[in-house]
Scaffold this motif. Structure first.
Motif, PDB file in Angstrom:
ATOM      1  N   ALA A 107     -15.056  -4.022  -0.212  1.00 26.03           N
ATOM      2  CA  ALA A 107     -14.828  -2.830  -0.942  1.00 26.03           C
ATOM      3  C   ALA A 107     -12.488  -2.705  -0.680  1.00 26.03           C
ATOM      4  O   ALA A 107     -12.009  -2.227  -1.503  1.00 26.03           O
ATOM      5  CB  ALA A 107     -15.034  -1.546  -0.884  1.00 26.03           C
ATOM      6  N   GLY A 108     -12.209  -2.808   0.478  1.00 23.50           N
ATOM      7  CA  GLY A 108     -11.299  -3.282   0.954  1.00 23.50           C
ATOM      8  C   GLY A 108      -9.833  -3.335   0.425  1.00 23.50           C
ATOM      9  O   GLY A 108      -9.297  -3.341  -0.329  1.00 23.50           O
ATOM     10  N   VAL A 109     -10.558  -5.349   0.136  1.00 18.06           N
ATOM     11  CA  VAL A 109      -9.679  -6.356  -0.628  1.00 18.06           C
ATOM     12  C   VAL A 109      -9.523  -5.478  -2.526  1.00 18.06           C
ATOM     13  O   VAL A 109      -8.920  -6.136  -3.049  1.00 18.06           O
ATOM     14  CB  VAL A 109     -10.464  -7.014  -0.907  1.00 18.06           C
ATOM     15  N   MET A 110     -10.810  -4.983  -2.769  1.00 17.71           N
ATOM     16  CA  MET A 110     -10.864  -4.257  -4.377  1.00 17.71           C
ATOM     17  C   MET A 110      -9.946  -2.895  -4.716  1.00 17.71           C
ATOM     18  O   MET A 110      -8.743  -2.846  -5.355  1.00 17.71           O
ATOM     19  CB  MET A 110     -11.720  -3.821  -4.861  1.00 17.71           C
ATOM     20  N   VAL A 111      -9.779  -2.365  -3.069  1.00 19.56           N
ATOM     21  CA  VAL A 111      -8.136  -1.397  -3.297  1.00 19.56           C
ATOM     22  C   VAL A 111      -7.548  -1.895  -3.035  1.00 19.56           C
ATOM     23  O   VAL A 111      -6.801  -1.456  -3.897  1.00 19.56           O
ATOM     24  CB  VAL A 111      -9.163  -0.056  -2.536  1.00 19.56           C
ATOM     25  N   VAL A 112      -7.246  -2.442  -2.015  1.00 22.30           N
ATOM     26  CA  VAL A 112      -5.889  -3.372  -1.831  1.00 22.30           C
ATOM     27  C   VAL A 112      -5.550  -4.022  -4.082  1.00 22.30           C
ATOM     28  O   VAL A 112      -4.267  -3.736  -3.718  1.00 22.30           O
ATOM     29  CB  VAL A 112      -6.215  -4.017  -1.077  1.00 22.30           C
ATOM     30  N   ALA A 113      -6.282  -4.898  -4.277  1.00 25.35           N
ATOM     31  CA  ALA A 113      -5.423  -4.802  -5.590  1.00 25.35           C
ATOM     32  C   ALA A 113      -5.299  -3.767  -6.314  1.00 25.35           C
ATOM     33  O   ALA A 113      -4.322  -4.194  -7.473  1.00 25.35           O
ATOM     34  CB  ALA A 113      -6.880  -5.693  -6.204  1.00 25.35           C
ATOM     35  N   ALA A 114      -5.897  -3.084  -5.963  1.00 29.10           N
ATOM     36  CA  ALA A 114      -5.605  -1.586  -7.239  1.00 29.10           C
ATOM     37  C   ALA A 114      -4.750  -1.268  -6.718  1.00 29.10           C
ATOM     38  O   ALA A 114      -3.857  -0.578  -7.817  1.00 29.10           O
ATOM     39  CB  ALA A 114      -7.096  -0.919  -7.007  1.00 29.10           C
ATOM     40  N   GLY A 115      -4.083  -0.829  -6.004  1.00 27.81           N
ATOM     41  CA  GLY A 115      -2.746  -0.529  -5.109  1.00 27.81           C
ATOM     42  C   GLY A 115      -1.898  -1.654  -5.824  1.00 27.81           C
ATOM     43  O   GLY A 115      -0.525  -1.324  -6.550  1.00 27.81           O
ATOM     44  N   VAL A 116      -1.901  -2.692  -5.722  1.00 29.37           N
ATOM     45  CA  VAL A 116      -1.406  -4.479  -5.461  1.00 29.37           C
ATOM     46  C   VAL A 116      -0.812  -3.845  -7.514  1.00 29.37           C
ATOM     47  O   VAL A 116       0.245  -4.126  -8.042  1.00 29.37           O
ATOM     48  CB  VAL A 116      -1.971  -5.230  -5.887  1.00 29.37           C
ATOM     49  N   LEU A 117      -1.842  -3.139  -8.301  1.00 27.66           N
ATOM     50  CA  LEU A 117      -2.311  -3.588  -9.651  1.00 27.66           C
ATOM     51  C   LEU A 117      -0.860  -2.293 -10.491  1.00 27.66           C
ATOM     52  O   LEU A 117      -1.635  -1.827 -11.274  1.00 27.66           O
ATOM     53  CB  LEU A 117      -3.615  -3.783 -10.675  1.00 27.66           C
ATOM     54  N   LYS A 118      -1.242  -1.304  -9.533  1.00 24.61           N
ATOM     55  CA  LYS A 118      -0.687   0.016 -10.153  1.00 24.61           C
ATOM     56  C   LYS A 118      -1.482   1.020 -10.719  1.00 24.61           C
ATOM     57  O   LYS A 118      -1.007   0.974 -11.510  1.00 24.61           O
ATOM     58  CB  LYS A 118       0.405  -0.650 -10.415  1.00 24.61           C
ATOM     59  N   LEU A 119      -3.069   1.079  -9.978  1.00 27.91           N
ATOM     60  CA  LEU A 119      -3.289   1.555 -10.608  1.00 27.91           C
ATOM     61  C   LEU A 119      -3.856   3.229 -10.031  1.00 27.91           C
ATOM     62  O   LEU A 119      -4.897   3.415 -10.101  1.00 27.91           O
ATOM     63  CB  LEU A 119      -4.868   1.148 -11.055  1.00 27.91           C
ATOM     64  N   GLY A 120      -3.197   3.606  -9.094  1.00 29.94           N
ATOM     65  CA  GLY A 120      -3.519   4.845  -8.450  1.00 29.94           C
ATOM     66  C   GLY A 120      -3.041   5.982  -9.668  1.00 29.94           C
ATOM     67  O   GLY A 120      -3.375   7.018  -8.854  1.00 29.94           O
ATOM     68  N   ARG A 121      -2.261   6.313 -10.504  1.00 27.76           N
ATOM     69  CA  ARG A 121      -2.326   7.269 -11.533  1.00 27.76           C
ATOM     70  C   ARG A 121      -3.587   7.464 -12.030  1.00 27.76           C
ATOM     71  O   ARG A 121      -3.647   8.208 -13.258  1.00 27.76           O
ATOM     72  CB  ARG A 121      -1.288   7.339 -12.568  1.00 27.76           C
ATOM     73  N   VAL A 122      -4.833   6.145 -11.836  1.00 28.38           N
ATOM     74  CA  VAL A 122      -5.461   6.405 -12.904  1.00 28.38           C
ATOM     75  C   VAL A 122      -6.800   7.252 -12.758  1.00 28.38           C
ATOM     76  O   VAL A 122      -7.032   8.681 -14.134  1.00 28.38           O
ATOM     77  CB  VAL A 122      -6.734   5.121 -12.416  1.00 28.38           C
TER      78      VAL A 122
END
Length: 550
Positions: A107-122
């Motif tokens: 789960a942590g790796v997935m959340v890290v990937a979301a940050g790198v892919l700039k999905l924070g504003r979703v």
């Protein structure tokens, strides 16, 4: 997207501590306060999830420290939370405690990937009623989960919190039930009363101590936390069984989505009640993902930002990351020097803390605001809460968003429409043979057919002017309906003039054939007056003789 610059922007910098020389005293006091508040919550969430009190404490220390350093908020405090407990409990029940570390890392790796892919504003796209319904459902689940936890009984085979609570209560002896109920009542009274005496009193910690002393002096038949490690375990990489990885990918994705949503919501709330500046949503995901990975290496749980602890941090004077870092070291002190007394804490006392916490998660004023707004928002909140309690958290968010989208679509359809207008100015002979229609609002797939039916049935008219200057939104379906409308009217011998096509719509209506459907390219106007004059000329020529020219 260039990866290295993106990752570099997500890493800590000295700017994170620019205010520390001025705020360190307040940060230190806030960190001490939050650590005291977080201790019983960490223990309670660990026990409630099935991972154990030690796992909750480890998560608060390790994940709290990593998220404080790498996260995107200056005042966010992270650790185990109630929402994560709700998702993690079934995973541990189905796959055993051995799956905890692996699912935390995944789960942590997935959340890290979301940050790198700039999905924070979703998360900003989630409707407010969905968030409140989601929170209400989580609060109900957390409250119900504490019934079997308080009396030390097995929750039963059902995955539904209400059914499990009833099953556990039915198997408990009268003495166990009364003893657990008494401790829960004592904890609730102290937690409610302590802040009224002084807002800085750590009500949850005082309640835990009082309940523990009461249980010891009266030799009450209640379950205890049990032995805890007196040091942090050495970090280890979880066993990499590919079959288990495949099985846990789905639950890990659910946990990752929940961690991202809760952390970003918490960071947004913390920003709104503090004066420490905005937060970086992508960096927050990056930091929270690293926190869950680190927690998994130490045998802990996935972590998220915690709204309650972040609020305590801000109210206590926290202004930089140093406060959250201090909170982690306070809990680390407990691990090394106070595990003996902590092991004797009754589970019922922790259950009482979580019951009060669950009730406080729900703001009655906020619920009244949502319910009192619109019928659609009320339905969205109720549906999201019911699905959360009955089925699954992520399903609840998805269904809630779909229901909200339905009501939004319905409102958008109602906002648009087609209206017949009178021709302004002095009435001239033949104006009754000219119809001016104004299309406004949104014309898209859900509303287009209504426009077609309204205009195409018109009678005793020789010219129709379609005004599009007030059309705010147009999709391919709506543009195609306009083309069909023009073709239908022209086949009936009615001349169609189009007025006021906006530049942003011109390309679309050209591509779907609206302009080709007009009898002549001169039948496209930018102003209403020339269109009306042209329409009058058509009517006049039709009175004199049949005319096939534009």
């Amino acid at each position: 997207m260039r990866i290295l610059p993106t990752v570099r922007a997500l890493l800590p910098s000295v700017r994170d501590y620019a205010q520390l020389p001025r705020t360190w005293r307040g940060d230190l006091i806030a960190g001490l306060t939050v650590g005291i508040v977080a201790l019983p919550l960490a223990l309670a969430f660990g026990v409630s999830s099935g991972a154990g009190a030690a796992s909750g404490l480890i998560t608060a220390v390790v994940a709290g420290l990593v998220a404080a350093i790498f996260g995107g908020s200056h005042v966010q405090v992270s650790g185990p939370t109630g929402a994560m407990v709700v998702v993690l409990g079934p995973v541990i029940a189905s796959h055993g405690i051995e799956a905890l570390a692996l699912v935390s890392v995944l789960a942590g790796v997935m959340v890290v990937a979301a940050g790198v892919l700039k999905l924070g504003r979703v998360v900003s796209f989630l409707p407010w009623p969905v968030i409140e319904g989601f929170t209400l459902g989580i609060a109900i689940i957390i409250f119900l989960q504490q019934v079997p936890a308080a009396i030390g009984e097995d929750a039963g085979p059902s995955s539904n919190a209400a059914v499990s609570a009833l099953q556990a209560a039915g198997t408990a002896s009268t003495a166990e039930f009364l003893a657990a109920g008494a401790l829960v009542a004592v904890v609730a009274l102290i937690m409610i009363g302590a802040p009224r005496l002084h807002h800085r009193l750590p009500g949850s910690l005082i309640a835990i101590i009082a309940a523990s002393v009461m249980a010891e002096l009266l030799a009450m038949p209640v379950a205890r936390i049990g032995a805890l490690p007196d040091s942090l375990p050495a970090p280890t990489v979880p066993g990499w069984d590919w079959e288990l990885v495949i099985v846990l990918t789905g639950p890990a994705a659910t946990i990752a989505i929940l961690a991202a949503i809760e952390s970003l919501l918490s960071a947004r709330v913390a920003t709104s009640i503090s004066d420490t500046g905005s937060y970086d949503a992508d960096r927050e995901l990056f930091g929270q993902g690293l926190a869950s990975v680190a927690s998994g290496f130490f045998g802990g749980m996935p972590a998220t930002g915690a709204i309650a602890r972040s609020a305590v941090n801000i109210r206590s004077g926290g202004r930089t990351r140093f406060a959250a870092i201090t909170h982690a070291f306070v809990l680390l002190f407990v691990v090394y020097l106070a595990t003996g007394p902590v092991a004797r804490i009754p589970l019922a006392a922790l259950a009482g803390v979580l019951m009060v916490t669950a009730v406080r998660m729900v703001s009655l004023s906020t619920l009244r605001s949502v319910v009192g707004s619109t019928r659609g928002d009320t339905v969205v909140l109720i549906v999201t809460a019911v699905v959360t309690v009955s089925f699954d958290l992520i399903q609840a968010v998805g269904i809630g968003v779909l229901v909200a989208a339905f009501f939004a679509l319905r409102a958008l359809v109602k906002s648009g429409g087609v209206h017949r207008e009178e021709i302004s100015g002095p009435v001239q002979y033949g104006d009754s043979r000219i119809a001016v229609y104004r299309i406004e609002g949104a014309l898209f797939f859900a509303a287009a057919e209504r426009v077609l039916e309204r205009v195409s049935d018109i009678e005793n008219v020789e010219v129709v002017i379609i005004r599009m200057s007030q059309l705010q939104s147009l999709d391919a379906t709506g543009a195609r309906v306009i083309a069909d409308l023009v073709n239908t009217l022209e086949r009936r011998g009615i001349t169609v003039l189009v007025k006021g096509v906006q530049d942003r719509h011109l390309r679309l209506i050209t591509r779907v054939g609206v302009l080709e459907s007009l009898r002549h390219h001169n039948h496209l106007f930018t102003a209403l007056e020339p269109a009306v004059e042209h329409a009058r000329s058509h009517v006049a020529r039709n009175r004199e003789a049949p005319d096939t020219t534009p």
